[in-house]
Design a protein around this motif. Structure first.
Motif, short mmCIF file in Angstrom:
data_model
loop_
_atom_site.label_atom_id
_atom_site.label_comp_id
_atom_site.label_asym_id
_atom_site.label_seq_id
_atom_site.Cartn_x
_atom_site.Cartn_y
_atom_site.Cartn_z
N ALA A 140 -90.86 63.61 1.48
CA ALA A 140 -91.75 63.98 1.94
C ALA A 140 -92.70 62.65 2.65
O ALA A 140 -93.17 62.20 3.79
CB ALA A 140 -93.24 64.29 0.95
N GLU A 141 -92.16 61.50 2.39
CA GLU A 141 -92.15 60.77 2.79
C GLU A 141 -91.85 60.59 4.13
O GLU A 141 -92.17 59.41 5.20
CB GLU A 141 -92.18 59.03 2.12
N ALA A 142 -90.64 60.47 3.95
CA ALA A 142 -89.68 60.02 5.66
C ALA A 142 -89.84 61.05 6.23
O ALA A 142 -90.64 60.84 7.89
CB ALA A 142 -87.99 60.73 4.75
N GLU A 143 -91.18 62.87 6.51
CA GLU A 143 -91.60 63.44 7.18
C GLU A 143 -92.11 62.26 7.82
O GLU A 143 -92.27 62.57 9.09
CB GLU A 143 -91.55 64.61 6.32
N ALA A 144 -93.86 62.60 6.72
CA ALA A 144 -95.23 61.47 7.76
C ALA A 144 -94.18 60.93 8.34
O ALA A 144 -95.05 60.10 9.22
CB ALA A 144 -95.38 61.44 5.95
N SER A 145 -93.77 59.59 7.70
CA SER A 145 -92.55 59.07 8.62
C SER A 145 -92.71 58.60 9.74
O SER A 145 -93.12 58.75 10.65
CB SER A 145 -92.32 57.77 7.85
N GLY A 146 -91.45 60.24 10.41
CA GLY A 146 -90.99 60.54 11.75
C GLY A 146 -92.24 60.82 12.07
O GLY A 146 -92.23 60.64 13.40
N ARG A 147 -93.38 61.72 11.51
CA ARG A 147 -94.31 62.25 12.58
C ARG A 147 -95.55 61.52 13.34
O ARG A 147 -95.59 61.61 13.92
CB ARG A 147 -95.24 63.21 11.60
N LEU A 148 -95.22 61.00 11.93
CA LEU A 148 -96.49 59.24 13.00
C LEU A 148 -95.77 58.64 14.14
O LEU A 148 -96.01 58.43 15.06
CB LEU A 148 -96.33 58.50 11.26
N TYR A 149 -94.46 58.02 14.13
CA TYR A 149 -93.50 57.54 15.18
C TYR A 149 -93.57 58.21 15.71
O TYR A 149 -93.39 57.72 17.27
CB TYR A 149 -92.38 56.68 14.52
N LEU A 150 -93.10 59.17 15.86
CA LEU A 150 -93.31 60.82 17.14
C LEU A 150 -94.41 60.57 17.61
O LEU A 150 -94.29 61.01 18.86
CB LEU A 150 -92.39 61.79 16.76
N SER A 151 -95.41 60.22 17.03
CA SER A 151 -96.48 60.60 18.14
C SER A 151 -97.04 60.37 18.65
O SER A 151 -98.47 59.55 19.87
CB SER A 151 -98.14 60.94 16.65
N MET A 152 -96.53 58.94 19.03
CA MET A 152 -96.35 57.44 19.46
C MET A 152 -94.96 57.13 20.61
O MET A 152 -95.14 56.40 21.91
CB MET A 152 -96.47 56.00 18.84
N ALA A 153 -94.59 58.58 21.05
CA ALA A 153 -93.27 58.78 21.37
C ALA A 153 -93.08 60.15 22.81
O ALA A 153 -92.49 60.61 22.17
CB ALA A 153 -91.96 58.85 21.27
N PRO A 154 -94.00 60.61 23.26
CA PRO A 154 -94.03 61.19 24.44
C PRO A 154 -92.76 61.45 25.06
O PRO A 154 -92.52 63.00 24.59
CB PRO A 154 -95.15 60.84 25.12
N GLN A 155 -92.33 61.08 25.36
CA GLN A 155 -90.80 60.45 25.94
C GLN A 155 -89.60 61.35 25.61
O GLN A 155 -89.04 62.53 25.26
CB GLN A 155 -90.41 59.50 26.99
N VAL A 156 -90.21 60.92 23.78
CA VAL A 156 -88.88 61.34 22.86
C VAL A 156 -89.75 63.28 23.26
O VAL A 156 -88.92 64.24 22.69
CB VAL A 156 -88.91 61.29 21.68
N LEU A 157 -90.92 63.08 22.37
CA LEU A 157 -91.33 64.81 22.38
C LEU A 157 -90.70 66.05 23.07
O LEU A 157 -90.50 66.91 23.15
CB LEU A 157 -92.47 64.52 22.12
N GLU A 158 -90.90 64.82 24.71
CA GLU A 158 -90.85 65.90 25.45
C GLU A 158 -89.07 65.88 26.15
O GLU A 158 -89.04 67.71 25.92
CB GLU A 158 -90.79 64.93 26.93
N HIS A 159 -88.50 65.90 25.19
CA HIS A 159 -86.64 65.43 25.36
C HIS A 159 -86.98 66.45 24.23
O HIS A 159 -86.24 67.34 24.86
CB HIS A 159 -86.00 64.39 25.42
#
Length: 333
Positions: free
Chosen positions: A230-249
């Protein structure tokens, strides 16, 4: 394992960062790194945040073989001449063990102190040119620069024998990836799965043979009986929310268009974006689980072309213990 494993000794008291560096050198960890922030607001207001260059000066004086670096320095808030002088001094102090990681910075940290973030990528590009020029300068070879933001005439740094530190960029967007491939010595991104890491690395081809492709990655090492997913998931969501190019890919243009960069990020917008990120994707941009499973995840990044990782463990109360358990697993792998 053939690739480098480093640790971000941040956040935490500066004396503790130095003590950790000494301990990790004995463990065989290859490097330690410190972020460049004023505070942790926007993510965690309890973070204890030392100044990066002064803390790394103490690390340089307290270790002998350990490499160390910035992960990463914000060119948005630092004058490039001051940055270059500090970096070259750390290289001189350490006999060439310092590595300079550069990025644009984190929006909430900059906005709170009244630092404008407009045209941050252009500023980074020119900063890199000035830093490189000053690294190569001397009294006999002064550096001139007539740029959009900075003008230097007859400028030089005089630290005889100091090696110019290698420079890596925290790059994800297309323009930053091109800068990393053509103007830097390495790549130091965040928020990537192994597959996306390989895809982004391929975009930077061709690269020099000396180019170092690394990754800093949120890390959650579990003790027996623990479940930190659950900690890892929350952290991953946090950093992905700052990475539009990753989410687009990973999820398509609409998902990428809904996200903002780390400079435009806010806690409210970040939470909104994070809710739509699949759990599997959030977990895949972290290293998590028992030490042996963490090693398997590190191997997946190595197989994707990564030359080394910087483990980001933001809980200073358990960081050393987690690193020790993971180091034992790495030695057994």
């Amino acid at each position: 394992m053939s690739f480098d494993v480093g640790v971000q000794v941040f956040p935490g008291q500066p004396r503790d960062a130095v003590a950790e560096a000494i301990a990790y050198e004995r463990l065989g960890i290859s490097s330690v790194w410190i972020a460049d922030h004023f505070h942790g607001a926007g993510r965690d207001t309890s973070w204890i945040v030392p100044e990066v260059f002064t803390t790394l000066g103490a690390v340089a004086a307290s270790t002998e073989t350990l490499r160390f670096g910035t992960c990463v320095v914000s060119t948005t808030k630092r004058d490039p001449a001051v940055l270059a002088h500090g970096a070259l001094t750390l290289s001189s102090l350490s006999g060439g063990r310092f590595e300079l990681g550069l990025g644009t910075g984190f929006g909430p940290d900059l906005h709170a102190f009244g630092i404008p973030t407009r045209a941050a990528v252009s500023r980074l590009e020119e900063s890199l040119e000035v830093v490189r020029g000053l690294f190569a300068s001397s009294p006999e070879r002064p550096f001139d620069h007539d740029g959009r933001r900075w003008q230097l005439s007859g400028a030089f740094l005089n630290l005889p024998g100091a090696a110019a530190p290698p420079v890596s960029l925290a790059a994800i967007g297309p323009r930053m990836l091109e800068l990393a491939a053509t103007r830097a010595d390495g790549w130091l991104p965040f928020g990537l799965t192994p597959d996306i890491y390989r895809a982004f690395l391929d975009r930077m081809a061709p690269r020099s043979a000396a180019f170092r492709a690394r990754l800093w990655v949120p890390t959650f090492v579990e003790e027996p009986g623990e479940d930190r997913s659950a900690e890892a998931e929350a952290s991953g969501r946090l950093y992905l929310s700052m990475a539009p190019q990753v989410l687009e890919h990973a999820l398509g243009a609409e998902a990428g268009g809904s996200a903002g960069s780390s400079l435009a990020w806010s806690p409210e917008r970040g939470r909104e974006i994070a809710r739509a990120i699949p759990r599997e994707l959030a977990l895949a941009v972290t290293v998590h689980g028992p030490p042996e499973r963490c090693v398997e995840q590190l191997r997946a990044f190595e197989a994707a072309g990564c030359d080394g990782v910087v483990l980001r463990i933001t809980d200073p109360t358990r960081r050393r213990g987690d690193v020790e358990r993971l180091a034992q697993a790495l030695q057994s792998a």
